[in-house]
Design a protein around this motif. Structure first.
Motif, short mmCIF file in Angstrom:
data_model
loop_
_atom_site.label_atom_id
_atom_site.label_comp_id
_atom_site.label_asym_id
_atom_site.label_seq_id
_atom_site.Cartn_x
_atom_site.Cartn_y
_atom_site.Cartn_z
N VAL A 192 0.63 -1.01 0.04
CA VAL A 192 0.24 0.01 -0.10
C VAL A 192 0.60 1.06 -0.06
N LYS A 193 0.76 1.97 -0.37
CA LYS A 193 1.82 3.19 -0.89
C LYS A 193 1.00 4.57 0.12
N PRO A 194 2.19 4.69 0.72
CA PRO A 194 2.11 5.82 2.44
C PRO A 194 1.68 7.41 2.06
N ALA A 195 1.41 8.07 2.08
CA ALA A 195 1.65 9.65 1.99
C ALA A 195 2.65 10.05 2.30
N LEU A 196 3.18 9.79 2.95
CA LEU A 196 4.54 10.22 3.67
C LEU A 196 5.22 8.95 4.75
N ALA A 197 6.73 9.22 4.07
CA ALA A 197 7.86 8.64 4.67
C ALA A 197 8.46 9.02 5.87
N LEU A 198 8.64 8.65 7.58
CA LEU A 198 9.11 9.76 8.15
C LEU A 198 10.66 8.31 8.36
N ILE A 199 11.69 8.83 8.18
CA ILE A 199 13.40 8.40 7.60
C ILE A 199 13.98 8.89 8.97
N ASP A 200 14.67 7.97 9.28
CA ASP A 200 15.19 8.30 10.83
C ASP A 200 16.38 8.73 10.12
N GLY A 201 16.54 9.27 10.75
CA GLY A 201 18.21 10.18 11.05
C GLY A 201 17.75 12.13 10.03
N ASN A 202 19.20 12.37 9.48
CA ASN A 202 18.68 13.43 9.57
C ASN A 202 19.16 13.98 7.75
N ARG A 203 18.92 12.85 6.74
CA ARG A 203 18.88 13.28 5.49
C ARG A 203 17.94 12.07 4.79
N ASP A 204 17.32 13.38 4.07
CA ASP A 204 16.11 12.89 3.48
C ASP A 204 15.80 12.86 1.96
#
Length: 199
Positions: A107-119
């Protein structure tokens, strides 16, 4: 445990439909691929013992791995190879693995939360969460899937290259690992760019 949902609940309450958490394992080792996972948990789901994978024992992580895989709405796990790490550098290879993991979600999320400080290289709307694996349930779950998957891969490599004792250090730069490198030189799964600093 509810504080692990604080940030995600805030985002959901702001109208975002679906969030995934993304984390990687294996940025630091001298050998082996980097592994990333993307996880979408049902909102507010309590998984007992869920926490930053670095704080958990191996046995606990493996137990949680199975719980997360059976309870998640969707999850994806992917690697970036040693060749890709050498070609792209470790940061870009980590982003590549993260994008691959996100692409595997059913399923496609609307937002990805990325661990760390670079996305910067993530191919969808995303937000960085520093120390996210200790703050967000979805990222904590992703950190466990990535770590357990990479550890299992390195255990397989330990059978192929027994002289490096990968089963003990999973490719990280321990005293034992450096001793083996000095004795046998690097294997096919060593990251040569990481060994330049070796004395």
């Amino acid at each position: 445990m509810t504080e692990l949902w604080a940030l995600e609940n805030e985002i959901y309450d702001s109208g975002v439909e679906l969030i995934c958490g993304v984390d990687e394992a294996g940025r630091g080792p001298l050998a082996g691929p980097v592994c990333a996972a993307a996880v979408i948990l049902p909102r507010g789901m309590e998984i007992e013992g869920l926490n930053d994978s670095k704080k958990l024992s191996e046995k606990k992580r493996v137990k949680l791995f199975d719980a997360i895989c059976s309870e998640a709405l969707s999850y994806g796990i992917a690697f970036a190879s040693v060749e890709e790490i050498e070609e792209l550098n470790i940061l870009n290879a980590s982003m590549l693995a993260m994008n691959r993991a996100i692409d595997k979600l059913s399923v496609k999320p609307a937002l990805a939360l990325i661990d760390g400080n670079r996305d910067s290289a993530i191919n969808m709307p995303s937000r960085c969460v520093v120390k996210g694996d200790a703050k967000c349930a979805d990222i904590a779950a992703a950190s466990i899937l990535a770590k357990v998957t990479r550890d299992r891969y390195m255990l397989e490599m330990a059978k192929k290259y027994p002289e490096y004792h990968f089963e003990k250090h999973k490719g990280y730069g321990t005293k034992l690992h450096y001793e083996a490198l000095r004795e046998f030189g690097p294997s096919e799964i060593h990251r040569h760019s990481f060994l330049r600093k070796m004395h």
